[in-house]
Design a protein around this motif. Structure first.
Motif, mmCIF file in Angstrom:
data_model
loop_
_atom_site.group_PDB
_atom_site.id
_atom_site.type_symbol
_atom_site.label_atom_id
_atom_site.label_comp_id
_atom_site.label_asym_id
_atom_site.label_seq_id
_atom_site.Cartn_x
_atom_site.Cartn_y
_atom_site.Cartn_z
ATOM 1 N N ASP A 1 -11.579 0.648 2.927
ATOM 2 C CA ASP A 1 -11.437 0.170 4.308
ATOM 3 C C ASP A 1 -12.769 0.274 5.052
ATOM 4 O O ASP A 1 -13.147 -0.626 5.812
ATOM 5 N N TYR B 1 -8.685 4.216 -0.922
ATOM 6 C CA TYR B 1 -8.270 3.254 0.105
ATOM 7 C C TYR B 1 -9.114 3.417 1.375
ATOM 8 O O TYR B 1 -9.592 2.438 1.958
ATOM 9 N N GLU B 2 -9.286 4.642 1.809
ATOM 10 C CA GLU B 2 -10.053 4.878 3.038
ATOM 11 C C GLU B 2 -11.498 4.440 2.871
ATOM 12 O O GLU B 2 -12.099 3.859 3.787
ATOM 13 N N ARG C 1 0.833 -1.201 0.000
ATOM 14 C CA ARG C 1 0.000 0.000 0.000
ATOM 15 C C ARG C 1 0.874 1.260 0.000
ATOM 16 O O ARG C 1 0.586 2.220 -0.725
#
Length: 389
Positions: A113, A109-110, A36
């Motif tokens: 997640d 990405y956030e 990442r």
């Protein structure tokens, strides 16, 4: 492990596709070869078409873009004789947003997640199997063990050097390519941008671009021969050359400073056909590459995501398998239009090795028409802000 859509590649196109599919209730697993941190360290494009901005809004990842992105209603073009502006808002009623690819990726990405997405980093030796059957699967290695991922469909979002495109037999692929005889030497610096909007400069010494990532982060490029090496260019040599190619009113007031990233990127135009092979679908750089002139690379990947999202939703949710066959033709129509625009911008703004003074004058005459003809500005603006999906 099993999922409905296996996504090869965890860059912005793979993450965006995963985000949109998951929001539609379709399960995904993303396989990424790098960590990442590595993905987030890549410095890439930063100009988003309106269509891509709208897609990020649909994906629910636009909050920071709306807050921190810079809306540009036009762009500047320069010749050795002066600079002029093409007003996108005035000509076609649309704008672009300057917001870095790294920021887009971080936002995705956030969001992934938050949805509990499965993203496998450092997945080595990825291989695609039985893609022309109704039971394709993917194998990969992680921490020394081999894993199998069964799926219904595979999205190849793994870039130009990934495994997805070569999975299509060579005799079934047709590749169209033009390699340009120069590259872009680019630097990133913690400096105030030279202008409020981008400056594309045509100069007898070669092309230059003044761009930005934020109010305090600038991105600059100069055209260099393919034989040049980064080590040959000190920061001072870069700034001196950039100043020569930009208009005087810009170069005299431009803030300079140490580079925090410096690289040379070759330029090419590339398209692979077809974009579908059985239940494998190519997305973004796996299927096409454009020169960075005109900022189409990331935006074309986003339009691919849009078309593939529509096809997969129709196939999975509406049981309309025929929709999948429309993905490639729909995407390629837009790809070739963007390819033409990027080629035009590249040939108009760069100095070619065999270019004569006559050729330079022709470029300047075309730029003068672009400066003075409304119809020429409308055509450029319509392509720059992005053709409709």
């Amino acid at each position: 492990m099993r999922t409905q859509v296996a996504i090869i590649g965890g860059g912005p196109s793979g993450l965006l596709l995963s985000q949109l599919l998951m929001k539609a209730g379709i399960s995904t697993v993303v396989l990424e070869r790098k960590s990442r941190d590595y993905v987030l360290s890549r410095i890439r494009a930063g100009v988003l078409e309106q269509g891509m901005a709208d897609l990020l809004r649909e994906a629910g990842v636009a909050e920071r873009m709306e807050r921190e992105g810079h809306v540009h209603d036009g762009t500047n073009l320069s010749t050795a004789h002066g600079m002029f502006r093409v007003n996108f808002k005035e000509r076609v009623g649309k704008s672009v947003i300057v917001y870095g690819q790294t920021e887009v990726t971080q936002d995705l990405y956030e969001a992934q997640d938050a949805l509990g997405a499965t993203i496998v980093h450092e997945a080595d030796n990825v291989a695609l199997h039985d893609v022309t059957t109704d039971k394709p699967y993917v194998t990969y290695e992680k921490d020394g063990q081999t894993h199998r991922l069964d799926c219904d469909y595979i999205a190849g979002c793994d870039g130009f050097h990934g495994v997805s495109r070569p999975t299509i037999p060579a005799e079934k692929r047709q590749e169209f390519e033009r390699v340009y005889p120069f590259g872009w030497l680019g630097i990133l610096s913690r400096t105030k941008p030279a202008a409020e909007e981008l400056i594309y400069a045509n100069h007898p010494r070669g092309f230059a671009l003044a761009s930005m990532r934020s109010d305090t982060l600038s991105r600059y490029y100069v055209q260099v021969p393919l034989t040049d090496k980064v080590e040959q260019w000190s920061d001072q040599a870069f700034w001196d050359e950039l100043r020569r190619r930009l208009p005087d009113e810009v170069s005299q007031t431009m803030e300079t400073g140490p580079s925090i990233e410096k690289s040379i990127a070759p330029l090419r135009s590339f398209v692979n056909e077809p974009m579908q092979w059985g239940r494998l679908f190519l997305v973004g750089d796996a299927a096409h590459i454009v020169p960075p002139t005109g900022a189409k690379g990331l935006n074309l990947a986003a339009s691919d995501v849009h078309y593939l999202l529509e096809a997969l939703k129709a196939a999975i949710l509406d049981k309309d398998a025929g929709a999948l066959d429309q993905y490639g033709p729909r995407a390629l129509t837009r790809i070739w239009a963007a390819m033409r625009f990027s080629w035009w911008m590249t040939t108009l703004m760069h100095r070619f090795p065999d270019q004569t003074d006559f050729d330079q004058k022709i470029q300047e005459a075309e730029l003068h028409q672009l400066e003075t003809m409304e119809s020429a500005q409308i055509t450029m603006a319509r392509n720059y802000v992005g053709l409709p999906y």
